[in-house]
Design an enzyme around this catalytic site. Structure first.
Site, PDB file in Angstrom:
ATOM      1  N   GLY B 125       0.800  -1.214   0.000  1.00 44.07           N
ATOM      2  CA  GLY B 125       0.000   0.000   0.000  1.00 44.07           C
ATOM      3  C   GLY B 125       0.830   1.260   0.000  1.00 44.07           C
ATOM      4  N   ASP B 213     -10.360  -5.587   1.952  1.00 46.97           N
ATOM      5  CA  ASP B 213      -9.203  -6.412   2.240  1.00 46.97           C
ATOM      6  C   ASP B 213      -9.303  -6.827   3.701  1.00 46.97           C
ATOM      7  OD1 ASP B 213      -6.839  -7.720   2.025  1.00 46.97           O
ATOM      8  OD2 ASP B 213      -5.637  -5.986   1.473  1.00 46.97           O
ATOM      9  N   SER B 221      -3.818 -14.846   3.322  1.00 44.34           N
ATOM     10  CA  SER B 221      -3.229 -14.601   2.008  1.00 44.34           C
ATOM     11  C   SER B 221      -1.708 -14.568   2.096  1.00 44.34           C
ATOM     12  CB  SER B 221      -3.780 -13.267   1.478  1.00 44.34           C
ATOM     13  OG  SER B 221      -2.997 -12.766   0.437  1.00 44.34           O
TER      14      SER B 221
END
Lengths: 448, 448
Positions: B125, B213, B221
């Site tokens: 991010g 998310d 993940s």
């Protein structure tokens, strides 16, 4: 809004695009014109959906903006699934349910009537529960105004519109509906062309894929269509049974209370009838077969299914009392009177003639009997499995296909005795449905 | 599994089907052969997803069955959206997160190594946070084994694999990766071809469409890929900032703790580094531009971005200490030593040569400077808007495209002074990115 495919072959040159037939027509495009293609703007109301997913309760304005974007086709199925799942995992509050209902009712056409109109609705999930044509005939014969529009089957083997289509025309536009209702006090039309609460059809498409039907959305779905249709009074039939949409008496009572509460916010007076949903109603499953049962009740034939007759009378009684066409506690007697006198059947015929004519329903020409492989007493009938057998036989696409049940709960059955008769248009569909009916585990349960 | 189109035109006769090129190849079909088409079997694990939606906590076996069906391609995007939304609205418990991680790790390839291997991961991010090539070079130079595989950009303007591809080959198969790691102790390859935790890529595709998310899925993940890759030790970089993926120090601490707890169930020893995520790292955003910054740090150039250097050293220090290549508290000094001595850069070059060669990254030929329209002090830089400008300029598809930031938080800017320089391959992309950069509200905030 369209999906853009990029091709690697020689069909298109540089800076050339090809359009689908639908796009040619929609854009009124002509060969050689310039087109500009861009990404659709971001759907801003998805911000509300994301907050809802993470636990924030939404205001009315948020539902307005979500429903407007949904109706404008701006939501992908993935985004719709997220909205519907969030409303299932964290159920809509009462205020949210009112807000969603209001947003959905205002997002399409809205009808008005110059007199009081009444309607009935069944929460569904019960094969063969085809009371609507009987109730509308009785209510209109009693002088009430009941502009009934119904859906075609979505997941079931027959909707009321599918069944009515086997005897008359149902695809009426709003002017035709007004003409029929002005003349006869009622109609039995398909609602699909009227654009009432269009968000509902979009939500239902995704709910069906997920096989979920969250309560808040169910309430908004039913009531937004009635509010948009300009209904003032509503009788709501809620069948309760282990394989019906509503599974327990407590859940039925709770749904009835929430339905009445939400409806009252819109001045929609609602009476609920909790009914037995433990097994299919009547004998027939499938459009034409069900219509034959309906006609038998309206004509007071001696072989008319008694359970279908009683259910229709119960709902009709509530409609007559709520609509002021019968004194309290006098609805059932009045409804029965209109049925026995032939007034209801005459009214039904007149409604059909006003909609475009009347013909007898035609059932499929091929049939096969499924017999029991053992003896016992029928303890349970699985509505969902029975519905699936009728669908595999071709219903509702083949209007004459479906099945007739030969047994009900409590019946004693001996080995080799008929359990149901399957009807289909083609040998392959008959075999397909028969194969499923024979292999399916306990569509009809027998206790020794 | 395919979508069946029904056509009304004359292209096909009765009982004829046409196949797509892909289907021809997949089925090894030949002209005139009989095909049988049927509905896909119902996805039974969707029953678990429906229970989860309505509040039931799932057992490990349920996650196994969901993940197996997902990897087999049996879930539609609508069903995937329901699963992911349910895990956001009603967050996964710790046990559920462990069960999902385990199911995902076991659903694809699983690698084993004949020695201890270590890895690093950044939660992401943060544009320009390209520490990985520097950390891998330092760790391998210190004698550790670090078989690093990275993803390409999904929603960002560059992934580590995109950046590395501007200097060497990254699409290595598992044999090539083993060869490079055996020779050099580390690699910097693309992980996409290895089929490690394939469910992850499927989930990420839908999460991206929904722009959600959820924490449980994020943990599963990251960790499922590491577990499947046979890693025993992991350093996790969690940048925290108002426009990073993790927004607050508390959320960062919480995520770090949950990551360590879940990882410990799999014998994966994890150290977390919470870092400043308030603004982009270094100057460059875009594959080749970022690689130029990385090379400047590795070559100890005087113009190397100091923040990228410090962040890489911090992560490398944690890797050296966790891997046993430096005593506690001595990691930073050892990492700096390997960088200054040139050992890290030499190792980086050798890794590139082992992967297929080394070339200098080539940045785009067109550039334009965006100047400030007023004076003030930089108070905020929006990571997401900066990333979008670089993407509009063509990154990561055009590896040379992106932007160079001329300012950081705290800098004094006067009207007309450069804020950023945009790089693109074509005038139209340059104009598109420039237009967005000029119109976007406060990608760089100035206080008077």
């Amino acid at each position: 809004m369209a999906i853009l495919f990029q091709g690697a072959d020689k069909a298109l040159g540089k800076d050339e695009v090809g359009l689908s037939e639908a796009a040619w027509q929609l854009l009124h495009a002509s060969e050689g014109e310039w087109v500009t293609i861009s990404h659709p703007p971001a759907v801003t109301s998805m911000g509300f959906v994301r907050s809802r997913i993470f636990g924030t309760t939404l205001e009315a304005a948020a539902f307005d903006s979500i429903v407007q974007d949904v109706v404008a086709g701006r939501y992908s199925d993935v985004q719709l699934a997220a909205f519907l799942t969030a409303g299932s995992a964290l159920p809509l509050t009462d205020d949210e349910t009112v807000a969603l209902t209001s947003a959905m009712a205002r997002a399409g056409e809205q009808l008005g009537w110059n007199r009081d109109v009444i309607d009935k609705h069944s929460v569904g999930g019960l094969p063969g529960n085809r009371t609507t044509p009987i109730v509308v005939a009785i209510a209109a014969a009693a002088g009430l105004t009941i502009p009934k529009t119904s859906s075609r089957a979505i997941t079931s083997p027959a909707g009321t519109a599918d069944a009515m289509e086997t005897v008359t025309r149902v695809d009426l536009d709003i002017d035709a509906i007004r003409r029929v209702v002005d003349a006869e006090g009622g109609c039995l039309a398909w609602g699909g062309a009227l654009n009432l609460s269009p968000a509902d059809d979009i939500f239902i498409g995704v709910e069906r894929q997920l096989d979920i039907d969250p309560e808040g959305q169910l309430i908004a779905s039913v009531l937004s269509k009635k509010i948009a249709a300009g209904i003032q009074k509503l009788v709501l039939d809620i069948p309760v049974g282990p394989t019906a949409k509503v599974r327990s008496a407590a859940a039925g009572q709770r749904l009835a209370m929430r339905m009445r509460d939400v409806a009252s916010h819109f001045g929609l007076e609602t009476v609920t009838v909790i009914s037995d949903g433990s097994q299919p109603v009547g004998r027939a499953i499938g459009p034409a077969l069900e219509m034959r049962d309906v006609l038998a009740v309206l004509r007071c034939d001696t072989n008319a299914p008694i359970d279908l007759r009683l259910r229709a009378l119960a709902v009709a009684a509530a409609v007559l009392e709520l609509g002021g066409a019968a004194a309290p506690e006098r609805g059932t007697a009045r409804a029965e009177e209109l049925l026995i006198s032939g007034a209801a059947y005459q009214k039904f015929e007149k409604i059909c003639l006003a909609q475009g004519g009347f013909r007898e329903p035609i059932v499929a020409s091929l049939k096969r009997v499924l017999t029991s492989d053992r003896s016992g007493r029928v303890t349970e009938i699985d509505n969902r499995k029975i519905a699936r057998i009728a669908k595999f036989a071709g219903a509702p696409g083949d209007a004459g296909a479906g099945l007739l049940l030969d047994v009900h709960i409590g019946d004693e059955v001996s080995a080799g005795q008929p359990m149901m008769t399957l009807y289909a248009d083609t040998p392959s569909e008959l075999a397909y449905a028969m194969n499923y009916a024979e292999s399916v585990d306990l569509a009809i349960s027998l206790a020794p």
